[in-house]
Design a protein around this motif. Sequence first.
Motif, PDB file in Angstrom:
ATOM      1  N   LEU A  26       0.916  -1.143   0.003  1.00 56.21           N
ATOM      2  CA  LEU A  26       0.174   0.013  -0.049  1.00 56.21           C
ATOM      3  C   LEU A  26       0.811   1.427  -0.038  1.00 56.21           C
ATOM      4  O   LEU A  26       1.864   1.419   0.824  1.00 56.21           O
ATOM      5  CB  LEU A  26      -0.988  -0.144   1.283  1.00 56.21           C
ATOM      6  N   ALA A  27       0.767   1.984  -0.873  1.00 51.89           N
ATOM      7  CA  ALA A  27       1.402   3.288  -1.062  1.00 51.89           C
ATOM      8  C   ALA A  27       0.609   4.368  -1.518  1.00 51.89           C
ATOM      9  O   ALA A  27      -0.619   4.332  -2.053  1.00 51.89           O
ATOM     10  CB  ALA A  27       2.484   3.095  -2.019  1.00 51.89           C
ATOM     11  N   PRO A  28       0.957   5.732  -1.251  1.00 51.72           N
ATOM     12  CA  PRO A  28       0.207   6.880  -1.674  1.00 51.72           C
ATOM     13  C   PRO A  28      -0.286   6.675  -3.103  1.00 51.72           C
ATOM     14  O   PRO A  28       0.571   6.890  -4.124  1.00 51.72           O
ATOM     15  CB  PRO A  28       1.116   7.947  -1.522  1.00 51.72           C
ATOM     16  N   GLY A  29      -1.566   6.627  -3.245  1.00 53.21           N
ATOM     17  CA  GLY A  29      -2.071   6.592  -4.745  1.00 53.21           C
ATOM     18  C   GLY A  29      -1.831   5.254  -5.447  1.00 53.21           C
ATOM     19  O   GLY A  29      -2.294   5.146  -6.562  1.00 53.21           O
ATOM     20  N   ALA A  30      -1.384   4.251  -4.802  1.00 57.00           N
ATOM     21  CA  ALA A  30      -1.203   2.928  -5.456  1.00 57.00           C
ATOM     22  C   ALA A  30      -1.147   1.712  -4.769  1.00 57.00           C
ATOM     23  O   ALA A  30      -1.092   1.805  -3.582  1.00 57.00           O
ATOM     24  CB  ALA A  30       0.115   2.958  -6.375  1.00 57.00           C
ATOM     25  N   LEU A  31      -1.834   0.805  -5.478  1.00 54.42           N
ATOM     26  CA  LEU A  31      -1.994  -0.440  -4.740  1.00 54.42           C
ATOM     27  C   LEU A  31      -1.190  -1.713  -5.567  1.00 54.42           C
ATOM     28  O   LEU A  31      -1.387  -1.731  -6.754  1.00 54.42           O
ATOM     29  CB  LEU A  31      -3.338  -1.019  -4.703  1.00 54.42           C
ATOM     30  N   PHE A  32      -0.103  -2.129  -5.016  1.00 50.97           N
ATOM     31  CA  PHE A  32       0.609  -3.305  -5.730  1.00 50.97           C
ATOM     32  C   PHE A  32       0.076  -4.718  -5.239  1.00 50.97           C
ATOM     33  O   PHE A  32       0.024  -4.864  -3.906  1.00 50.97           O
ATOM     34  CB  PHE A  32       2.035  -3.279  -5.421  1.00 50.97           C
ATOM     35  N   THR A  87      -8.039   6.139  -9.309  1.00 54.76           N
ATOM     36  CA  THR A  87      -8.992   5.991 -10.316  1.00 54.76           C
ATOM     37  C   THR A  87     -10.016   4.812 -10.028  1.00 54.76           C
ATOM     38  O   THR A  87     -11.025   4.795 -10.615  1.00 54.76           O
ATOM     39  CB  THR A  87      -8.467   5.272 -11.694  1.00 54.76           C
ATOM     40  N   LEU A  88     -10.059   4.379  -8.757  1.00 54.37           N
ATOM     41  CA  LEU A  88     -11.193   3.396  -8.362  1.00 54.37           C
ATOM     42  C   LEU A  88     -12.112   4.014  -7.696  1.00 54.37           C
ATOM     43  O   LEU A  88     -12.182   5.161  -6.916  1.00 54.37           O
ATOM     44  CB  LEU A  88     -10.363   2.407  -7.218  1.00 54.37           C
ATOM     45  N   SER A  89     -13.505   3.924  -7.909  1.00 56.94           N
ATOM     46  CA  SER A  89     -14.662   4.411  -7.554  1.00 56.94           C
ATOM     47  C   SER A  89     -14.585   4.274  -6.028  1.00 56.94           C
ATOM     48  O   SER A  89     -15.578   5.023  -5.465  1.00 56.94           O
ATOM     49  CB  SER A  89     -15.756   3.805  -8.219  1.00 56.94           C
ATOM     50  N   ASP A  90     -14.104   3.440  -5.233  1.00 62.23           N
ATOM     51  CA  ASP A  90     -13.734   3.193  -4.019  1.00 62.23           C
ATOM     52  C   ASP A  90     -12.781   3.697  -3.175  1.00 62.23           C
ATOM     53  O   ASP A  90     -12.575   3.738  -1.916  1.00 62.23           O
ATOM     54  CB  ASP A  90     -14.478   1.989  -3.518  1.00 62.23           C
ATOM     55  N   GLY A  91     -11.888   4.222  -3.899  1.00 58.25           N
ATOM     56  CA  GLY A  91     -10.473   4.793  -3.385  1.00 58.25           C
ATOM     57  C   GLY A  91      -9.678   3.695  -2.661  1.00 58.25           C
ATOM     58  O   GLY A  91      -9.011   4.011  -1.933  1.00 58.25           O
ATOM     59  N   VAL A 134     -20.515   8.798  12.859  1.00 57.09           N
ATOM     60  CA  VAL A 134     -20.742   8.998  11.279  1.00 57.09           C
ATOM     61  C   VAL A 134     -19.638   9.878  10.840  1.00 57.09           C
ATOM     62  O   VAL A 134     -19.489  11.066  11.326  1.00 57.09           O
ATOM     63  CB  VAL A 134     -21.962   9.271  10.832  1.00 57.09           C
ATOM     64  N   ALA A 135     -18.906   9.228   9.715  1.00 60.07           N
ATOM     65  CA  ALA A 135     -17.624  10.208   9.009  1.00 60.07           C
ATOM     66  C   ALA A 135     -18.319  10.574   7.639  1.00 60.07           C
ATOM     67  O   ALA A 135     -18.844   9.763   7.004  1.00 60.07           O
ATOM     68  CB  ALA A 135     -16.625   9.355   8.899  1.00 60.07           C
ATOM     69  N   ASP A 136     -18.009  11.615   7.034  1.00 58.39           N
ATOM     70  CA  ASP A 136     -18.213  12.013   5.617  1.00 58.39           C
ATOM     71  C   ASP A 136     -16.977  11.911   4.805  1.00 58.39           C
ATOM     72  O   ASP A 136     -15.936  12.517   4.956  1.00 58.39           O
ATOM     73  CB  ASP A 136     -18.627  13.299   5.757  1.00 58.39           C
ATOM     74  N   ILE A 137     -17.148  10.873   3.610  1.00 59.22           N
ATOM     75  CA  ILE A 137     -15.754  10.696   3.236  1.00 59.22           C
ATOM     76  C   ILE A 137     -15.257  12.170   2.397  1.00 59.22           C
ATOM     77  O   ILE A 137     -14.013  12.077   2.273  1.00 59.22           O
ATOM     78  CB  ILE A 137     -16.105   9.585   1.977  1.00 59.22           C
ATOM     79  N   LEU A 187      -9.717   9.222  -1.592  1.00 59.41           N
ATOM     80  CA  LEU A 187     -10.950   9.335  -0.865  1.00 59.41           C
ATOM     81  C   LEU A 187     -11.836  10.228  -1.576  1.00 59.41           C
ATOM     82  O   LEU A 187     -12.999  10.127  -1.534  1.00 59.41           O
ATOM     83  CB  LEU A 187     -10.516   9.903   0.629  1.00 59.41           C
ATOM     84  N   ARG A 188     -11.380  11.203  -2.245  1.00 59.63           N
ATOM     85  CA  ARG A 188     -12.467  12.128  -3.137  1.00 59.63           C
ATOM     86  C   ARG A 188     -13.083  11.342  -4.081  1.00 59.63           C
ATOM     87  O   ARG A 188     -14.233  11.110  -4.424  1.00 59.63           O
ATOM     88  CB  ARG A 188     -11.619  13.073  -4.015  1.00 59.63           C
ATOM     89  N   ALA A 189     -12.478  10.159  -4.671  1.00 60.93           N
ATOM     90  CA  ALA A 189     -13.016   9.234  -5.541  1.00 60.93           C
ATOM     91  C   ALA A 189     -13.995   8.271  -4.760  1.00 60.93           C
ATOM     92  O   ALA A 189     -15.021   8.275  -5.397  1.00 60.93           O
ATOM     93  CB  ALA A 189     -11.797   8.216  -6.319  1.00 60.93           C
ATOM     94  N   ALA A 190     -13.579   7.890  -3.688  1.00 60.98           N
ATOM     95  CA  ALA A 190     -14.568   7.224  -2.907  1.00 60.98           C
ATOM     96  C   ALA A 190     -15.977   7.965  -2.562  1.00 60.98           C
ATOM     97  O   ALA A 190     -16.943   7.509  -2.469  1.00 60.98           O
ATOM     98  CB  ALA A 190     -13.950   6.552  -1.747  1.00 60.98           C
ATOM     99  N   ALA A 191     -15.696   9.259  -2.251  1.00 62.63           N
ATOM    100  CA  ALA A 191     -16.927  10.067  -1.882  1.00 62.63           C
ATOM    101  C   ALA A 191     -17.802   9.985  -3.169  1.00 62.63           C
ATOM    102  O   ALA A 191     -19.049  10.243  -2.717  1.00 62.63           O
ATOM    103  CB  ALA A 191     -16.373  11.619  -1.614  1.00 62.63           C
ATOM    104  N   LYS A 192     -17.435   9.814  -4.259  1.00 70.99           N
ATOM    105  CA  LYS A 192     -18.281  10.163  -5.466  1.00 70.99           C
ATOM    106  C   LYS A 192     -18.994   8.644  -5.731  1.00 70.99           C
ATOM    107  O   LYS A 192     -19.817   8.474  -6.222  1.00 70.99           O
ATOM    108  CB  LYS A 192     -17.674  10.444  -6.677  1.00 70.99           C
ATOM    109  N   GLY A 193     -17.824   7.561  -5.572  1.00 68.48           N
ATOM    110  CA  GLY A 193     -18.223   6.138  -5.932  1.00 68.48           C
ATOM    111  C   GLY A 193     -19.122   5.395  -4.747  1.00 68.48           C
ATOM    112  O   GLY A 193     -19.998   4.589  -5.398  1.00 68.48           O
TER     113      GLY A 193
END
Length: 280
Positions: free
Chosen positions: A115-121, A141-145, A187-190, A205-211
Amino acid sequence: MKVRQHGRAGAAVVATAGLLLCGGSLSGCAGGGAAAEDARSGADAVGVLRQAAGALVRAGSSKARTSMEMATGGTRVTIRGEGVYDYRGPLGRLKVTLPQDPAGTEGHRPITELLAPGALFMKNRGAGVPADKWVRVDTTTLSDGNLVTGGATDPFAAAELLRGVRRATYVGRTEVAGTPVRHYRGVADIGLAARSASAGNRRPLRAAAKGFATAEVPFDAYLDDEGRVRKVRHRFSFVNGEQRTTVAVASTTLLYDFGTPAEVRLPADGDIYAGKIAPR
């Protein structure tokens, strides 16, 4: 190749207790202190929780266990992970174990995730990927971040979600794996969390907030006396893109052994698979 390492801090905290005369009642004095502590913990639950991710950065590193339960259409599966995390990197390594198939046999070897900033290997991804190669996924780019996709919520992202706490209550004192903790529920707001998150988690997290089906995420969080997350459980809800059905996900992260060495090596470019990946 990139290496990040955090070693165990060599500090010790020594607490001494004195005999206090409090109206001639020791039990009354202790009770008053506990009541005052509880009052302070509950008075600013939102503020305390929003600082929890920062407490992890100060701690440096820890071991982590994750559990992700998914339920849809009467079917429930659980994916488990275990590893280490360097919060100052931030970089983490987890070995993720997929559930057995309905016949009771192993469906897949454990997947190693970095797990790295902006990336999953991912290694041992299967689906035509050579065993010695890594798959890199851009989590922005993932809809769930990558709160769900990897089968384990990134432990630091799980803590950073608490930066977006909208409302929370202090439940009381309890223990997690033998460690005294304070239990909070809320309750948290993404989207709010994304605005306050570290640079590496902001875009995912921005992507997850929309997805997600809703940007509001109910949670239970357990913080130790230093404000560090010892356990956090989030309940996500998202819509399956193919079947358009709502999937309920309960993600639990357990953090322990703070200061443990956490060395994470990101793969070299030549070790990353560039071919086509079949869907799982």
